[in-house]
Design a protein around this motif. Structure first.
Motif, PDB file in Angstrom:
ATOM      1  N   LEU A 250      -4.257  12.893 -37.089  1.00  0.00           N
ATOM      2  CA  LEU A 250      -5.127  13.055 -35.927  1.00  0.00           C
ATOM      3  C   LEU A 250      -5.102  14.470 -35.384  1.00  0.00           C
ATOM      4  O   LEU A 250      -6.118  14.996 -34.950  1.00  0.00           O
ATOM      5  N   PRO A 274     -12.718  15.956 -30.596  1.00  0.00           N
ATOM      6  CA  PRO A 274     -11.498  15.639 -31.380  1.00  0.00           C
ATOM      7  C   PRO A 274     -11.598  14.347 -32.208  1.00  0.00           C
ATOM      8  O   PRO A 274     -11.442  14.410 -33.434  1.00  0.00           O
ATOM      9  N   PRO A 275     -11.878  13.189 -31.615  1.00  0.00           N
ATOM     10  CA  PRO A 275     -11.954  12.008 -32.484  1.00  0.00           C
ATOM     11  C   PRO A 275     -13.138  12.046 -33.437  1.00  0.00           C
ATOM     12  O   PRO A 275     -13.058  11.496 -34.543  1.00  0.00           O
ATOM     13  N   VAL A 278     -12.058  14.045 -36.377  1.00  0.00           N
ATOM     14  CA  VAL A 278     -11.090  13.297 -37.195  1.00  0.00           C
ATOM     15  C   VAL A 278     -11.812  12.251 -38.025  1.00  0.00           C
ATOM     16  O   VAL A 278     -11.584  12.125 -39.243  1.00  0.00           O
TER      17      VAL A 278
ATOM     18  N   MET B 211     -16.791  11.711 -24.186  1.00  0.00           N
ATOM     19  CA  MET B 211     -15.584  10.979 -24.543  1.00  0.00           C
ATOM     20  C   MET B 211     -15.409   9.726 -23.700  1.00  0.00           C
ATOM     21  O   MET B 211     -14.460   8.973 -23.893  1.00  0.00           O
ATOM     22  N   PHE B 263      -2.933   6.486 -28.609  1.00  0.00           N
ATOM     23  CA  PHE B 263      -4.364   6.764 -28.700  1.00  0.00           C
ATOM     24  C   PHE B 263      -4.944   7.049 -27.317  1.00  0.00           C
ATOM     25  O   PHE B 263      -5.764   7.951 -27.148  1.00  0.00           O
ATOM     26  N   TYR B 266      -3.989  10.491 -26.389  1.00  0.00           N
ATOM     27  CA  TYR B 266      -4.738  11.451 -27.208  1.00  0.00           C
ATOM     28  C   TYR B 266      -6.142  11.652 -26.659  1.00  0.00           C
ATOM     29  O   TYR B 266      -6.608  12.780 -26.464  1.00  0.00           O
ATOM     30  N   ILE B 267      -6.814  10.538 -26.366  1.00  0.00           N
ATOM     31  CA  ILE B 267      -8.186  10.630 -25.864  1.00  0.00           C
ATOM     32  C   ILE B 267      -8.185  11.226 -24.455  1.00  0.00           C
ATOM     33  O   ILE B 267      -8.981  12.119 -24.144  1.00  0.00           O
ATOM     34  N   SER B 270      -7.381  14.945 -24.631  1.00  0.00           N
ATOM     35  CA  SER B 270      -8.479  15.740 -25.189  1.00  0.00           C
ATOM     36  C   SER B 270      -9.566  15.942 -24.142  1.00  0.00           C
ATOM     37  O   SER B 270     -10.080  17.051 -23.968  1.00  0.00           O
ATOM     38  N   LEU B 274     -10.092  19.757 -22.573  1.00  0.00           N
ATOM     39  CA  LEU B 274     -11.321  20.482 -22.875  1.00  0.00           C
ATOM     40  C   LEU B 274     -12.075  20.849 -21.598  1.00  0.00           C
ATOM     41  O   LEU B 274     -12.667  21.929 -21.515  1.00  0.00           O
TER      42      LEU B 274
END
Lengths: 486, 400
Positions: A250, A274-275, A278, B211, B263, B266-267, B270, B274
């Motif tokens: 990741l 990002p995702p 990936v 996101m 996860f 991570y999300i 991010s 950003l």
């Protein structure tokens, strides 16, 4: 509730509950191949005399690689001006190629690490070559950031050098994070790949007929004897490396996406990057794995190990990741419109109808979004030609996607008088083609010198590997199974 | 686990005794009713606070229920084995979505307080005018109805096929469920993403993030897995599923809990990083409110509590295989989901700092009690696990 059942009742109820034909699990290795067959077939690819096609293929790919390296030499000696870069497009094929290759380098570790943690046994047939492919792709990728800085002899500025050198690396720069992310990923992937190879290198050493081969395979097999203790350590190391590699799958492409997303350039700066990157990397990586494995399985007659079931499952992953990528495309367009930001709106309008319109229509829409949708249908997943066609579409589409993101974000500057298009020079083109030469040459070397399928892992998923396995009709000679594990 | 292969569940399945838990059911119904009545009294006194508090409670339970639908879909899409024994509870919880559809009505009735863009006339706010094609009350209503119809049909179908298979064990139902799940997966993504846009992101219609869908999804999937652990453990404590769900199943659920803890981080990271890095005012406005005054404390608490604490604990195999630890963690993660939704919704009302109101709890209790009541009605209707699922034996014999 449920009282204890007798053994016969258990067996009877199991028989009645045995899975009906439409849902029965298909064996991972077809035609009841045994340990012996697996060892001979896979080792044979390394041990048999080098076939003529290999020499022809290697001559071609290494010639291309050499020419590509020559282009790099020319570019270093002459300067970045040999590329088509100019204001406003200061990043084009170099970073496109970097992202393209680093994306391809994702499938291997996904297959080896994440699918391992998810107990997906089908991974055993493809993990070795996918991991090797990962390493070669990362090597190709690493070339570009190195040479795109112009004065390559100063590329070491990117390393975290001590501050008393007064270089002051900018730790807030995503390019610096890239160096960290990619080098970590490469190191761990090498370790992971090599750890998995050790039992198979032991097999090759034991089977080696010449002293030189025995010597070299012996060195790399690190004294593997296949004892219980060795296996225990090996499996623990493998599990730990899988755990370590999983976040790296990741992180690498997320950091690559930060190269763009931390900026304020319309189409670059968006949170889903990002995702989305990936998913795109896994998408492109799986397409490349299939691109190489479909011919390899035919040439080396490995259809019983890399079965239609494997291709079917990989096609499903391509469908899933392709649909995630399509979701991200849709989100980008929707939010660009929803934000009400005129620059974002223009940039996305320009993506579809601007000078690079056909890159979007062909690359992103047709190749990346629509073509994988064929994999909703079983017939398409089982038809090798359709699978190959889609993989080729994805290979091309993912390159186009990166080009559209990078050049598409730059060629329309905020100041219309600065608008400009990018035209690649022959050095641009041949450097990129050269990386294919490097990639394929390394892959050809790999299939000649290392077992391209993880023999020991394939054997573990054979029914005979179960200690309680009872052959349906007659006993195969057990010695074959016992011996081959070393 | 070798000893387990000698114990097979009775083919008629296991049934939750409604009569045994009639008291609990009535209690839940009463709590729900009282919560709802008090909420509506509060709505009369303070409609603005009520509307936000209701949205908070509603959206929290919506993420839990739709998350269970997600896991049911995933089970079928990937043809999983391990989750067969816990699937019925996922199906039962997902079937609460139509109840939530009814509980959405207060949001619609009090929409003027929540979605102020509905009342802004044209020409006042150019940014709003640019997105009126999406943000208008007619389309908003249509979407809400669409989401609930689609989700209800999916939840109903998946449970219906599964229950019918209990009777005859026909493998064809598995195939149908798989097909429904294939169709359901993109529909789920659509409903969750745009539901998250409509109901929470549009509270501040100037703000946006690509996101947002994945962020809500990350919390949804993790917290619904936590809920599944709690529900399964509660049923076991009540004496059910004793020989069906083992510590091996909990171990896998714990692994998913860990995976979605990471996860989520991570999300969330991010998205935050950003926007922090680019520092564009129209994007940072969301975080500025949540990083100032007392909201900052809650935001930090969320980061530590939703990621660092469960990550550090769940990383160990021993904790995932210890029911007490795992249930504690699962309960904690459900609480953190509650906090996450709170920090998403309430700052839109109290921009200057946390302003806890009794009304924040009443809808939560009301909706929670109502859903628990309906769950207890549903759970007794069928066997507690899909008793004739073709993959049941494999699921019973699970080892990690």
């Amino acid at each position: 509730m449920d009282g204890p059942a007798t053994a016969s009742e258990v067996i009877a109820s199991e028989a009645s509950a045995s899975v009906a034909p439409p849902l029965a699990r298909v064996p991972l290795v077809l035609n009841k191949r045994n340990f012996d067959w697996v060892t001979n077939r896979i080792s044979g690819a390394v041990e048999n005399p080098t076939p003529r096609w290999w020499w022809v293929a290697f001559a071609i790919t290494s010639a291309i690689a050499t020419f590509g390296l020559t282009c790099i030499g020319y570019q270093i000696s002459t300067g970045v001006g040999t590329w088509g870069l100019n204001s406003p497009v200061g990043w084009a094929w170099d970073i496109t190629n970097f992202v393209f290759w680093i994306g391809i380098g994702h499938a291997g570790t996904l297959i080896s690490a994440i699918l391992f943690l998810l107990r997906q046994k089908w991974r055993t047939s493809i993990n070795r070559s996918a991991e090797a492919m990962t390493l070669f792709a990362v090597i190709c990728a690493a070339i570009f950031p190195g040479i795109h800085v112009g004065r390559v002899w100063m590329a070491w500025f990117l390393a975290p050098v001590p501050n008393q050198y007064a270089i002051w690396p900018n730790f807030r720069s995503p390019l610096l994070w890239d160096v960290f992310a990619v080098s970590t990923y490469f190191s761990v992937s090498v370790l992971f790949w090599y750890t998995g190879l050790i039992p198979d290198l032991g097999t090759l050493r034991d089977r080696a007929t010449s002293k030189i081969k025995k010597f070299f395979y012996g060195i790399f097999a690190l004294g593997w004897r296949g004892s219980n203790r060795h296996w225990r350590h090996y499996e623990m190391a493998y599990l730990l490396l899988a755990g370590l590699s999983t976040p790296l799958v990741l992180s690498v492409h997320s950091v690559v996406s930060f190269d763009f997303a931390t900026s304020v350039i319309p189409t670059w700066h968006t949170t889903i990057f990002p995702p989305y990157f990936v998913a795109g990397a896994i998408f492109g990586g799986f397409a490349m794995v299939l691109t190489l494995m479909i011919p390899a399985r035919a040439i080396f007659k490995l259809q019983d190990i890399i079965t239609p079931q494997h291709i079917d499952k990989m096609a499903k992953i391509i469908l899933l990741t392709g649909s995630i990528v399509a979701y991200a495309y849709a989100m980008e367009f929707f939010i660009a419109w929803y934000s009400g930001n005129q620059y974002e709106k223009f940039a996305f309008y320009n993506r579809i109808f601007g000078p690079y319109w056909w890159y979007w229509w062909v690359g992103m829409l047709f190749c990346n979004t629509l073509s994988p949708q064929l994999f909703w249908f079983r017939w398409c997943r089982r038809n090798i030609f359709v699978v190959y066609f889609v993989c080729m579409c994805v290979n091309a589409g993912m390159w186009f996607e990166r080009f559209i993101i990078i050049v598409g974000g730059l060629h329309r500057d905020f100041l219309p008088s600065s608008w400009g298009l990018f035209t690649p020079t022959w050095v641009d083109i041949w450097t990129f083609i050269g990386t294919f030469g490097i990639f394929l040459s390394l892959f050809l070397l790999f299939i000649r010198f290392a077992p391209m399928i993880a023999m020991s892992e394939v054997k573990i998923v054979l029914p005979e590997a179960d200690p309680h396995y009872v052959p349906p009709e007659e006993h195969h000679p057990v010695t074959a199974g016992g011996k081959e594990r070393t | 686990m070798s000893d387990r292969s000698h114990v097979l569940p009775a083919p008629e399945g296991e049934y939750f005794e409604n009569t045994r838990f009639a008291g609990l059911s009535i209690l839940c119904g009463l709590i729900g009713l009282v919560g709802l009545v008090l909420s509506f009294i509060g709505a009369y006194r303070s409609p603005v606070q009520f509307s936000y508090s209701w949205l908070f409670g509603f959206f929290f339970f919506f993420t839990l229920c739709i998350g269970c639908l997600f896991w049911t879909i995933v089970h079928h899409v990937v043809d999983a084995e391990w989750s067969v024994v816990v699937r019925r509870q996922l199906e039962n919880i997902a079937l609460l979505l139509p109840v939530l559809g009814v509980l959405f009505l207060p949001i619609w009735f009090w929409r003027a307080y929540l979605y102020r863009w509905m009342d802004v006339p044209r020409g006042v706010d150019p940014l709003l005018d640019a997105k009126r094609g999406y943000l208008n009350w007619e389309f908003f209503l249509f979407r809400a109805v669409f989401f609930f119809v689609v989700l209800t049909v999916l939840a109903y179908l998946l449970r219906r096929f599964s229950v019918r298979q209990d009777h005859d064990g026909n493998p064809q139902f598995t195939i149908w469920m798989r097909k429904a799940a294939f169709v359901g997966l993109p529909l789920f993504a659509l409903c969750l993403t745009f539901g998250a846009f409509d109901w929470v992101m549009s509270l501040n219609w100037h703000w946006f993030s690509t996101m947002w869908g994945p962020y809500i999804f990350a919390g949804t999937a993790g917290s619904s897995m936590a809920l599944l652990i709690l529900v399964t453990a509660a049923l076991q404590r009540a004496g059910y599923l004793k020989d069906v769900v083992t510590i091996e199943h909990y171990h896998i659920m714990g692994k998913w809990l860990l995976a979605f803890t990471v996860f989520w981080a991570y999300i969330g990271f991010s998205q935050y990083m950003l926007y922090w890095y680019a520092d564009i005012p129209e994007e940072t406005q969301y975080y500025i409110v949540r990083n100032t005054e007392s909201w900052n404390v809650l935001s930090w608490f969320l980061v530590i509590g939703r990621f660092f604490v469960p990550f550090a604990i769940l990383l160990w195999r021993a904790t995932k295989k210890n029911l007490t630890w795992l249930c504690t963690l699962a309960g904690w993660i459900v609480c953190m989901q509650l906090l996450d939704v709170y920090v998403i919704v309430l700052p839109a009302l109290h921009g200057t700092g946390v302003h806890l109101s009794i009304l924040d709890f009443l809808p939560l209790i009301g909706i929670g009690g109502t859903l628990a009541f309906f769950y207890l009605r549903i759970v007794g209707q069928t066997s507690l696990f899909p008793v004739r699922d073709p993959r049941l034996i494999e699921s019973l014999r699970l080892t990690n």
